[in-house]
Enzyme design. Structure first.
Site, PDB file in Angstrom:
ATOM      1  N   GLU A   1      -5.728   2.909  -4.802  1.00 46.51           N
ATOM      2  CA  GLU A   1      -4.972   1.860  -5.418  1.00 46.51           C
ATOM      3  C   GLU A   1      -5.746   1.220  -6.371  1.00 46.51           C
ATOM      4  O   GLU A   1      -5.262   0.827  -7.785  1.00 46.51           O
ATOM      5  CB  GLU A   1      -4.402   0.787  -4.427  1.00 46.51           C
ATOM      6  CG  GLU A   1      -3.339   1.373  -3.568  1.00 46.51           C
ATOM      7  CD  GLU A   1      -3.105   0.369  -2.565  1.00 46.51           C
ATOM      8  OE1 GLU A   1      -2.152  -0.326  -2.676  1.00 46.51           O
ATOM      9  OE2 GLU A   1      -3.580   0.582  -1.326  1.00 46.51           O
TER      10      GLU A   1
ATOM     11  N   ASP B   1     -11.084   2.898   7.380  1.00 48.22           N
ATOM     12  CA  ASP B   1     -10.624   4.273   7.426  1.00 48.22           C
ATOM     13  C   ASP B   1     -11.011   5.257   6.438  1.00 48.22           C
ATOM     14  O   ASP B   1     -10.348   5.341   5.189  1.00 48.22           O
ATOM     15  CB  ASP B   1      -9.146   4.102   7.591  1.00 48.22           C
ATOM     16  CG  ASP B   1      -8.510   5.525   7.632  1.00 48.22           C
ATOM     17  OD1 ASP B   1      -9.051   6.590   8.069  1.00 48.22           O
ATOM     18  OD2 ASP B   1      -7.419   5.696   7.066  1.00 48.22           O
TER      19      ASP B   1
ATOM     20  N   THR C   1      -4.142   0.638   5.396  1.00 50.24           N
ATOM     21  CA  THR C   1      -4.793  -0.153   4.297  1.00 50.24           C
ATOM     22  C   THR C   1      -3.908  -1.556   4.058  1.00 50.24           C
ATOM     23  O   THR C   1      -2.861  -1.473   3.829  1.00 50.24           O
ATOM     24  CB  THR C   1      -4.709   0.515   2.984  1.00 50.24           C
ATOM     25  OG1 THR C   1      -5.314   1.652   3.300  1.00 50.24           O
ATOM     26  CG2 THR C   1      -5.299  -0.267   1.843  1.00 50.24           C
TER      27      THR C   1
ATOM     28  N   LYS D   1      -9.379  12.741   6.666  1.00 51.13           N
ATOM     29  CA  LYS D   1      -9.649  11.326   7.517  1.00 51.13           C
ATOM     30  C   LYS D   1     -10.865  11.500   8.569  1.00 51.13           C
ATOM     31  O   LYS D   1     -11.271  10.561   9.117  1.00 51.13           O
ATOM     32  CB  LYS D   1      -8.487  10.986   8.000  1.00 51.13           C
ATOM     33  CG  LYS D   1      -7.338  10.507   7.019  1.00 51.13           C
ATOM     34  CD  LYS D   1      -7.511   9.194   6.466  1.00 51.13           C
ATOM     35  CE  LYS D   1      -6.365   8.897   5.680  1.00 51.13           C
ATOM     36  NZ  LYS D   1      -6.317   7.549   5.095  1.00 51.13           N
TER      37      LYS D   1
ATOM     38  N   GLU E   1     -10.773   2.553   3.405  1.00 50.71           N
ATOM     39  CA  GLU E   1      -9.345   1.854   3.399  1.00 50.71           C
ATOM     40  C   GLU E   1      -9.636   0.339   4.308  1.00 50.71           C
ATOM     41  O   GLU E   1     -10.343   0.684   5.179  1.00 50.71           O
ATOM     42  CB  GLU E   1      -8.437   2.511   4.262  1.00 50.71           C
ATOM     43  CG  GLU E   1      -7.946   3.752   3.342  1.00 50.71           C
ATOM     44  CD  GLU E   1      -6.632   4.519   3.777  1.00 50.71           C
ATOM     45  OE1 GLU E   1      -6.463   4.342   5.056  1.00 50.71           O
ATOM     46  OE2 GLU E   1      -5.838   4.921   2.884  1.00 50.71           O
TER      47      GLU E   1
ATOM     48  N   ARG F   1      -9.780  11.791  -0.592  1.00 49.84           N
ATOM     49  CA  ARG F   1      -8.422  11.994  -1.107  1.00 49.84           C
ATOM     50  C   ARG F   1      -8.080  13.175  -1.634  1.00 49.84           C
ATOM     51  O   ARG F   1      -6.994  13.665  -1.563  1.00 49.84           O
ATOM     52  CB  ARG F   1      -7.982  10.941  -2.470  1.00 49.84           C
ATOM     53  CG  ARG F   1      -8.363   9.455  -1.947  1.00 49.84           C
ATOM     54  CD  ARG F   1      -7.352   8.743  -0.704  1.00 49.84           C
ATOM     55  NE  ARG F   1      -7.551   7.612  -0.740  1.00 49.84           N
ATOM     56  CZ  ARG F   1      -6.930   6.808   0.386  1.00 49.84           C
ATOM     57  NH1 ARG F   1      -5.957   7.680   1.211  1.00 49.84           N
ATOM     58  NH2 ARG F   1      -7.292   5.459   0.478  1.00 49.84           N
TER      59      ARG F   1
ATOM     60  N   THR G   1     -14.473   7.138  10.848  1.00 47.47           N
ATOM     61  CA  THR G   1     -13.724   5.819  10.723  1.00 47.47           C
ATOM     62  C   THR G   1     -14.767   4.907  11.366  1.00 47.47           C
ATOM     63  O   THR G   1     -15.243   5.106  12.567  1.00 47.47           O
ATOM     64  CB  THR G   1     -12.422   5.841  11.879  1.00 47.47           C
ATOM     65  OG1 THR G   1     -11.738   7.030  11.381  1.00 47.47           O
ATOM     66  CG2 THR G   1     -11.591   4.745  11.671  1.00 47.47           C
TER      67      THR G   1
ATOM     68  N   ARG H   1       3.708  10.341  -6.860  1.00 44.36           N
ATOM     69  CA  ARG H   1       4.859  10.773  -7.566  1.00 44.36           C
ATOM     70  C   ARG H   1       5.479   9.474  -8.156  1.00 44.36           C
ATOM     71  O   ARG H   1       6.468   8.940  -7.964  1.00 44.36           O
ATOM     72  CB  ARG H   1       5.951  11.061  -6.481  1.00 44.36           C
ATOM     73  CG  ARG H   1       5.488  12.680  -5.731  1.00 44.36           C
ATOM     74  CD  ARG H   1       6.617  12.724  -4.472  1.00 44.36           C
ATOM     75  NE  ARG H   1       6.384  11.659  -3.732  1.00 44.36           N
ATOM     76  CZ  ARG H   1       5.505  11.503  -2.590  1.00 44.36           C
ATOM     77  NH1 ARG H   1       4.456  12.470  -2.684  1.00 44.36           N
ATOM     78  NH2 ARG H   1       5.523  10.643  -2.017  1.00 44.36           N
TER      79      ARG H   1
ATOM     80  N   GLN I   1      -7.474  15.343   1.687  1.00 46.02           N
ATOM     81  CA  GLN I   1      -6.402  14.955   2.163  1.00 46.02           C
ATOM     82  C   GLN I   1      -5.104  15.373   1.486  1.00 46.02           C
ATOM     83  O   GLN I   1      -3.991  15.945   1.974  1.00 46.02           O
ATOM     84  CB  GLN I   1      -6.086  13.355   2.195  1.00 46.02           C
ATOM     85  CG  GLN I   1      -4.890  12.681   2.980  1.00 46.02           C
ATOM     86  CD  GLN I   1      -5.063  11.158   2.806  1.00 46.02           C
ATOM     87  OE1 GLN I   1      -5.987  10.441   2.343  1.00 46.02           O
ATOM     88  NE2 GLN I   1      -4.074  10.607   3.191  1.00 46.02           N
TER      89      GLN I   1
ATOM     90  N   GLU J   1      -8.754  -2.172   6.901  1.00 41.59           N
ATOM     91  CA  GLU J   1      -7.684  -2.421   7.856  1.00 41.59           C
ATOM     92  C   GLU J   1      -8.243  -3.504   8.809  1.00 41.59           C
ATOM     93  O   GLU J   1      -9.343  -3.738   9.188  1.00 41.59           O
ATOM     94  CB  GLU J   1      -7.610  -1.067   8.469  1.00 41.59           C
ATOM     95  CG  GLU J   1      -7.312   0.036   7.358  1.00 41.59           C
ATOM     96  CD  GLU J   1      -6.771   1.375   8.182  1.00 41.59           C
ATOM     97  OE1 GLU J   1      -6.360   1.098   9.239  1.00 41.59           O
ATOM     98  OE2 GLU J   1      -6.560   2.263   7.617  1.00 41.59           O
TER      99      GLU J   1
ATOM    100  N   HIS K   1       0.857  -1.385  -0.035  1.00 43.89           N
ATOM    101  CA  HIS K   1       0.039  -0.157  -0.012  1.00 43.89           C
ATOM    102  C   HIS K   1       1.013   1.425  -0.068  1.00 43.89           C
ATOM    103  O   HIS K   1       0.509   2.208  -0.868  1.00 43.89           O
ATOM    104  CB  HIS K   1      -1.018  -0.038   1.249  1.00 43.89           C
ATOM    105  CG  HIS K   1      -1.650   1.318   1.456  1.00 43.89           C
ATOM    106  ND1 HIS K   1      -2.584   1.676   0.390  1.00 43.89           N
ATOM    107  CD2 HIS K   1      -1.430   2.126   2.519  1.00 43.89           C
ATOM    108  CE1 HIS K   1      -2.860   3.207   1.026  1.00 43.89           C
ATOM    109  NE2 HIS K   1      -2.421   3.409   2.181  1.00 43.89           N
TER     110      HIS K   1
END
Lengths: 383, 383
Positions: free
Chosen positions: B324, B199, B310, B219, B168, B203, B223, B116, B206, B170, B107
């Site tokens: 992802e 979670d 994640t 975030k 996410e 995006r 949750t 990037r 964030q 988790e 992740h």
């Protein structure tokens, strides 16, 4: 100087739960007994073990309690002053969530210049929203609690006691009232009062760990707050216009509640004043921090604590942390007979604050005090 | 399939405080009454409104309670099964501090590549310590709680409902036992049990806010955790060796407690499974998260909640978030008759999990469920 504030005391031969007290010119006042005997307002909130119930009660109760206390403590109240011997101030409320902001432009710009001298002085988001992060509520401690030098990874694989233990002189806003998101115009109705806050920081640990999710262990070992919470109603004469801003903040961050507080901080190490940070310069105001924090729908809870972030002014002797005062450890600061870049074991840090009082003079806010103890013997904390 | 877990229920015509219940193959079991009537262990911890007192009691109590329940619920317990009509699962414990980690290499690497493409796949700190941040304890909600699409600054000055609402998948570790820092070898004695955790993430919000202090509003709106907490003792057959690591973790992050958990997650949107993330692949283990978190001296508290971050495997259909799965919104995922980059209003997300059971077969962990509701009319949350 006025000094009306609320706190919680234990000790004095009384084990077990604490009790709510007020600070007056005469000493520490048992306000639970006072409210009970003299039929003051909300005796059930004052004859309590912490400020939690009072925080939950909201602005109308806070205003009535403050008005009554301000008047009553102006008259003789000697029978309610507790004998000082053995009194121990406790953490005055249960911290729900703790959010630390980065609301001072001078501090943000200095921190950026120190970290990347050739980079821009502010991140692209900085003037568009109050940048902040959640800190560890469980390690918020009352003034006087010793701070053990934390260990951590100072660089990849280099574990040991921090070499750059720092302080951050901040204002803390203690929140309460009804739960739920809060619009800008109602934001100040959720601020019960103000504490002086020291956001202890391990700069080497923080620098290594922070990418990309921000600080964790470099901050989470301790955050100290003054034992006394100064009610916002006590600071009525301290409001000022906010600083000029460019660009103009978005509409949900504007309104009549967008006012600054003219609080003068003082940072002393081992009894010597090393800096006088002016909170009047904060770019983002308390109401904006609250409106921003809840603008995604997240509710507040009574006991939420917001830190302003380090307060720094334009002059060197107004910088609120050693990172800035020593310019990243390159320009030692004179403290008494010695020089400091960061804190040494045994150093005692005291941050105090005053603000204009209604009717003239000054209000003394609570002070936050802490002494640095050596790292635990094992190098890492658990033993 | 085994499914022994603990939770808290309200409703069923009983207003007021909740009560502790267990999940058995027959239904929701009133364990307070069971322990009281049949002289089970620690009846005062089970005849409680939440799991808080049980969490504080520590490993010996947890082990005894689990052993007794596992045996007793294998026999007839019909008189203690609550009528299902109107039962509502509640948040099972008071969340003290919530820390979300970033413990999955796949992740972390995917997130870095998406942000990037030309940069390194992992930050320089990532293999040296478990990167993480404190989240908002006050917005941890029980499975089933609707999630209102949050608003925020999607870019400078661009305020509005998030365009990239994500999940996410988790594991969450629910901590308890004595307060204080914890060495690696004792870390698992502080894990009461495991929840499945979502979670929720905005995006765009964030990405804009996170520099340099990490995520906040992207975030903090919600949750979600499963209503059922699976005791760690129930997962005794799920332990596995940790993955190979290079470099070797520092000594305070090594020990016999450094074991992974073979938990298989499943992420479904609108009833369709879109991913099966394998928690067995987590680079940093539960014990390491705990030992790291307290290595600066910060104590744990009962009710602390740690998220793994994640969980993602190497294959596309093992990725635990839409960031992802859709590779930053560029490769839509098929969900039933439609395609998704991020969540749409009305979408329902369910994350479930199983693990190997003692004696063969599988243990079903709790599932965490949530439906996306449209942003509030004002565009920003407060009205």
């Amino acid at each position: 100087m006025r000094s009306l504030a609320l706190g919680v005391v234990g000790g004095a031969g009384r084990p077990g739960p604490g009790r709510v007290v007020a600070r007056s010119a005469e000493g520490v006042v048992d306000v639970g007994s006072l409210a009970d005997v003299e039929a003051g307002p909300y005796p059930e909130l004052l004859a309590a073990h912490t400020l939690d119930a009072l925080l939950a009660a909201g602005r109308p109760a806070w205003r009535e309690v403050h008005g009554w206390l301000a008047a009553r403590l102006g008259e003789d109240h000697a029978p309610y002053v507790l004998p000082p011997a053995g009194l121990q101030m406790r953490l005055p409320f249960s911290v729900a969530d703790y959010v630390d902001f980065f609301a001072c432009e001078q501090h943000a710009a200095n921190a950026a210049r120190i970290a990347r001298p050739s980079g821009p002085p502010l991140a692209p988001n900085w003037k568009h929203l109050p940048v902040g992060y959640h800190g560890r509520a469980g390690t918020v401690a009352v003034s006087g609690t010793p701070v053990v030098r934390p260990s951590g990874q100072r660089a990849a694989g280099d574990l040991g006691p921090t070499r750059s233990l720092d302080v951050e002189a901040e204002l803390g806003f203690v929140l309460g009232g009804s739960a739920g998101p809060v619009a800008m115009d109602d934001a100040l109705d959720h601020v019960f009062g103000v504490v002086v806050l020291n956001d202890w920081s391990a700069r080497d640990v923080q620098a290594f760990e922070s990418r990309p999710l921000g600080p964790l262990l470099g901050k989470s070992f301790a955050t100290s707050i003054s034992a006394w919470v100064t009610p916002l109603d006590e600071l009525a004469a301290a409001w000022v216009d906010p600083p000029p801003r460019d660009p103009e903040p978005l509409p949900h961050l504007l309104g009549t509640a967008d006012r600054g507080l003219d609080v003068a901080l003082e940072l002393a190490i081992n009894g010597e004043v090393v800096s006088r940070p002016p909170a009047i310069d904060l770019y983002w105001t308390a109401a904006q921090l609250i409106a921003h924090l809840t603008s995604n729908g997240a509710p507040l809870r009574a006991g939420d604590l917001l830190g302003s972030g380090t307060v720094s002014g334009a002059r060197r002797d107004q910088r609120g942390c050693l990172l800035e005062l020593s310019w990243g450890g390159t320009e030692p600061v004179q403290v008494g007979t010695g020089a400091r870049t960061y804190l040494e074991d045994g150093d005692e840090v005291v941050i105090s604050a005053t603000a204009p009082a209604v009717g003239g003079g000054r209000v003394a806010l609570g002070e936050v005090r802490g002494r640095v103890h050596p790292a635990s013997r094992s190098g890492t904390a658990p033993v």
